[in-house]
Design a protein around this motif. Sequence first.
Motif, PDB file in Angstrom:
ATOM      1  N   LEU A  45      -1.125  -0.794  -4.360  1.00 41.67           N
ATOM      2  CA  LEU A  45      -2.433  -0.108  -4.171  1.00 41.67           C
ATOM      3  C   LEU A  45      -1.885   1.467  -4.259  1.00 41.67           C
ATOM      4  O   LEU A  45      -1.188   1.719  -3.251  1.00 41.67           O
ATOM      5  CB  LEU A  45      -3.146  -0.419  -3.196  1.00 41.67           C
ATOM      6  CG  LEU A  45      -3.593  -1.819  -3.311  1.00 41.67           C
ATOM      7  CD1 LEU A  45      -3.831  -2.509  -1.966  1.00 41.67           C
ATOM      8  CD2 LEU A  45      -5.205  -1.944  -4.062  1.00 41.67           C
ATOM      9  N   GLU A  46      -2.396   2.188  -4.961  1.00 45.92           N
ATOM     10  CA  GLU A  46      -2.233   3.748  -5.120  1.00 45.92           C
ATOM     11  C   GLU A  46      -3.139   4.564  -5.553  1.00 45.92           C
ATOM     12  O   GLU A  46      -4.167   4.174  -6.104  1.00 45.92           O
ATOM     13  CB  GLU A  46      -0.876   3.883  -6.364  1.00 45.92           C
ATOM     14  CG  GLU A  46       0.365   3.292  -5.860  1.00 45.92           C
ATOM     15  CD  GLU A  46       1.207   4.347  -5.353  1.00 45.92           C
ATOM     16  OE1 GLU A  46       0.712   5.577  -4.878  1.00 45.92           O
ATOM     17  OE2 GLU A  46       2.386   4.231  -4.571  1.00 45.92           O
ATOM     18  N   ASP A  47      -3.004   6.070  -5.425  1.00 53.09           N
ATOM     19  CA  ASP A  47      -3.920   6.834  -5.623  1.00 53.09           C
ATOM     20  C   ASP A  47      -3.346   7.996  -6.640  1.00 53.09           C
ATOM     21  O   ASP A  47      -4.229   8.742  -6.958  1.00 53.09           O
ATOM     22  CB  ASP A  47      -4.463   7.711  -4.461  1.00 53.09           C
ATOM     23  CG  ASP A  47      -3.338   8.448  -3.829  1.00 53.09           C
ATOM     24  OD1 ASP A  47      -2.207   7.903  -3.835  1.00 53.09           O
ATOM     25  OD2 ASP A  47      -3.569   9.668  -3.825  1.00 53.09           O
ATOM     26  N   SER A  48      -2.361   7.705  -6.943  1.00 58.22           N
ATOM     27  CA  SER A  48      -1.486   9.059  -7.842  1.00 58.22           C
ATOM     28  C   SER A  48      -0.867   8.313  -8.924  1.00 58.22           C
ATOM     29  O   SER A  48      -0.490   7.260  -8.811  1.00 58.22           O
ATOM     30  CB  SER A  48      -0.751   9.909  -7.248  1.00 58.22           C
ATOM     31  OG  SER A  48       0.590   9.259  -6.869  1.00 58.22           O
ATOM     32  N   ARG A  49      -0.616   9.248 -10.161  1.00 55.61           N
ATOM     33  CA  ARG A  49       0.169   8.845 -11.070  1.00 55.61           C
ATOM     34  C   ARG A  49       1.666   8.490 -10.706  1.00 55.61           C
ATOM     35  O   ARG A  49       2.324   7.779 -11.172  1.00 55.61           O
ATOM     36  CB  ARG A  49       0.208   9.742 -12.215  1.00 55.61           C
ATOM     37  CG  ARG A  49       1.094   9.819 -13.448  1.00 55.61           C
ATOM     38  CD  ARG A  49       0.844  10.802 -14.547  1.00 55.61           C
ATOM     39  NE  ARG A  49       2.057  10.383 -15.369  1.00 55.61           N
ATOM     40  CZ  ARG A  49       2.095   9.667 -16.169  1.00 55.61           C
ATOM     41  NH1 ARG A  49       1.114   8.808 -16.299  1.00 55.61           N
ATOM     42  NH2 ARG A  49       2.922   9.444 -17.296  1.00 55.61           N
ATOM     43  N   PHE A  96       0.909  -1.204   0.151  1.00 57.13           N
ATOM     44  CA  PHE A  96      -0.001  -0.036   0.102  1.00 57.13           C
ATOM     45  C   PHE A  96       0.894   1.230   0.132  1.00 57.13           C
ATOM     46  O   PHE A  96       1.942   1.413   0.748  1.00 57.13           O
ATOM     47  CB  PHE A  96      -0.908   0.165   1.231  1.00 57.13           C
ATOM     48  CG  PHE A  96      -1.907  -1.170   1.416  1.00 57.13           C
ATOM     49  CD1 PHE A  96      -1.645  -1.991   1.716  1.00 57.13           C
ATOM     50  CD2 PHE A  96      -3.243  -0.954   0.864  1.00 57.13           C
ATOM     51  CE1 PHE A  96      -2.791  -3.297   1.895  1.00 57.13           C
ATOM     52  CE2 PHE A  96      -4.279  -1.622   1.251  1.00 57.13           C
ATOM     53  CZ  PHE A  96      -3.880  -2.899   1.625  1.00 57.13           C
ATOM     54  N   ASP A  97       0.307   2.096  -0.903  1.00 54.50           N
ATOM     55  CA  ASP A  97       0.952   3.593  -0.630  1.00 54.50           C
ATOM     56  C   ASP A  97       0.177   4.205   0.618  1.00 54.50           C
ATOM     57  O   ASP A  97      -0.780   3.440   1.077  1.00 54.50           O
ATOM     58  CB  ASP A  97       0.421   4.503  -1.985  1.00 54.50           C
ATOM     59  CG  ASP A  97       0.662   5.881  -1.614  1.00 54.50           C
ATOM     60  OD1 ASP A  97       1.591   6.352  -1.416  1.00 54.50           O
ATOM     61  OD2 ASP A  97      -0.241   6.418  -1.976  1.00 54.50           O
ATOM     62  N   VAL A  98       0.667   5.187   1.095  1.00 55.83           N
ATOM     63  CA  VAL A  98      -0.039   5.753   2.380  1.00 55.83           C
ATOM     64  C   VAL A  98      -0.777   7.139   2.054  1.00 55.83           C
ATOM     65  O   VAL A  98      -2.015   7.029   2.248  1.00 55.83           O
ATOM     66  CB  VAL A  98       1.188   6.058   3.475  1.00 55.83           C
ATOM     67  CG1 VAL A  98       0.556   6.855   4.438  1.00 55.83           C
ATOM     68  CG2 VAL A  98       1.755   4.690   3.935  1.00 55.83           C
ATOM     69  N   ASP A  99      -0.246   7.884   1.915  1.00 57.61           N
ATOM     70  CA  ASP A  99      -1.009   9.192   1.689  1.00 57.61           C
ATOM     71  C   ASP A  99      -1.723   9.150   0.362  1.00 57.61           C
ATOM     72  O   ASP A  99      -1.390   9.067  -0.502  1.00 57.61           O
ATOM     73  CB  ASP A  99      -0.085  10.669   1.560  1.00 57.61           C
ATOM     74  CG  ASP A  99       0.711  10.969   2.761  1.00 57.61           C
ATOM     75  OD1 ASP A  99      -0.034  10.883   3.733  1.00 57.61           O
ATOM     76  OD2 ASP A  99       1.914  11.044   2.622  1.00 57.61           O
ATOM     77  N   GLY A 100      -3.324   9.661   0.765  1.00 57.13           N
ATOM     78  CA  GLY A 100      -4.203   9.418  -0.335  1.00 57.13           C
ATOM     79  C   GLY A 100      -4.842   8.124  -0.700  1.00 57.13           C
ATOM     80  O   GLY A 100      -5.705   7.953  -1.114  1.00 57.13           O
ATOM     81  N   THR A 101      -4.020   7.030  -0.264  1.00 56.85           N
ATOM     82  CA  THR A 101      -4.475   5.693  -0.485  1.00 56.85           C
ATOM     83  C   THR A 101      -4.883   5.122   0.707  1.00 56.85           C
ATOM     84  O   THR A 101      -5.960   4.511   0.727  1.00 56.85           O
ATOM     85  CB  THR A 101      -3.123   4.799  -0.807  1.00 56.85           C
ATOM     86  OG1 THR A 101      -2.807   5.312  -2.218  1.00 56.85           O
ATOM     87  CG2 THR A 101      -3.758   3.218  -1.204  1.00 56.85           C
ATOM     88  N   LEU A 102      -4.401   5.138   2.018  1.00 61.62           N
ATOM     89  CA  LEU A 102      -4.638   4.363   3.045  1.00 61.62           C
ATOM     90  C   LEU A 102      -5.723   5.550   3.987  1.00 61.62           C
ATOM     91  O   LEU A 102      -6.725   5.075   4.102  1.00 61.62           O
ATOM     92  CB  LEU A 102      -3.517   4.361   4.186  1.00 61.62           C
ATOM     93  CG  LEU A 102      -2.585   3.286   4.034  1.00 61.62           C
ATOM     94  CD1 LEU A 102      -1.896   2.952   5.203  1.00 61.62           C
ATOM     95  CD2 LEU A 102      -3.538   1.924   3.579  1.00 61.62           C
TER      96      LEU A 102
HETATM   97 MG   LIG Z   1      -0.250   8.826  -2.544  1.00 63.57          MG
END
Ligand SMILES: [Mg+2]
Length: 231
Positions: free
Chosen positions: A184-188, A15-21
């Motif tokens: 698992l990510e939220d950003s490019r 997992f990514d942290v910022d924006g994902t968790l």
């Molecule tokens: Mg992120």
Amino acid sequence: MMQAPISSSLSALIFDVDGTLAETEEMHRHAFNAAFRAAGLDWHWTSGLYRELLTTTGGKERIRAYIRDHAGGPAPSNERITLLHADKTRRYGDMMARGNIALRAGIADLITQARAAGLRLALATTTSRSNVDALILATLRQRAAHVFDVIAAGDEVARKKPAPDVYNLALERLGLPPDRTLALEDSRNGLLSAHRAGIACIVSPGPYTAGQDFSPARAVVDTFADLRLSD
Ligand SMILES: [Mg+2]
């Protein structure tokens, strides 16, 4: 509902942290602004500006990008930026400890599903280890090292995302090849980092990353609650 494209060879989620968790970016922004005010600087990052600044990963790097592109004037010393960033990190930890943060939809369930399926859990983040610890304590009420088998943080690698370094570090600590893991990510930037490490990645964008180009993603989902791990 989307089945995560996992095979029986999948051994870990990263997992990514910022924006994902959790949607932490507003808290980061407020902490930066509070640190600037306390230092007597007239810098103020609006949410519109922060959307642009977020394309630079890493807090100190982001401050430098702001100075270069927006603030003008003589560049502060590296030591001053380090102190400013340390103050921001302390303020962020205090805000987090006050508990005004929640995990994104589906994350707690994914962690539970992964554990039940015997998968290992890892974090690969450009944020600092202290920020990770503060977030996990505030949301899951447990120490990060109790929830995640491996934590690779931004202060441990030379090059931040979109370079693959932090994912490579997570793989090394997991002792796994990339094709046994799923990111698992939220950003490019996060997606590119995972992709360059050879790791398939599922993206669920947030308010600061919606509309980015996610073309190398295995899948893009509205929310991680749309994801089900299955054999
Ligand atoms: Mg992120």
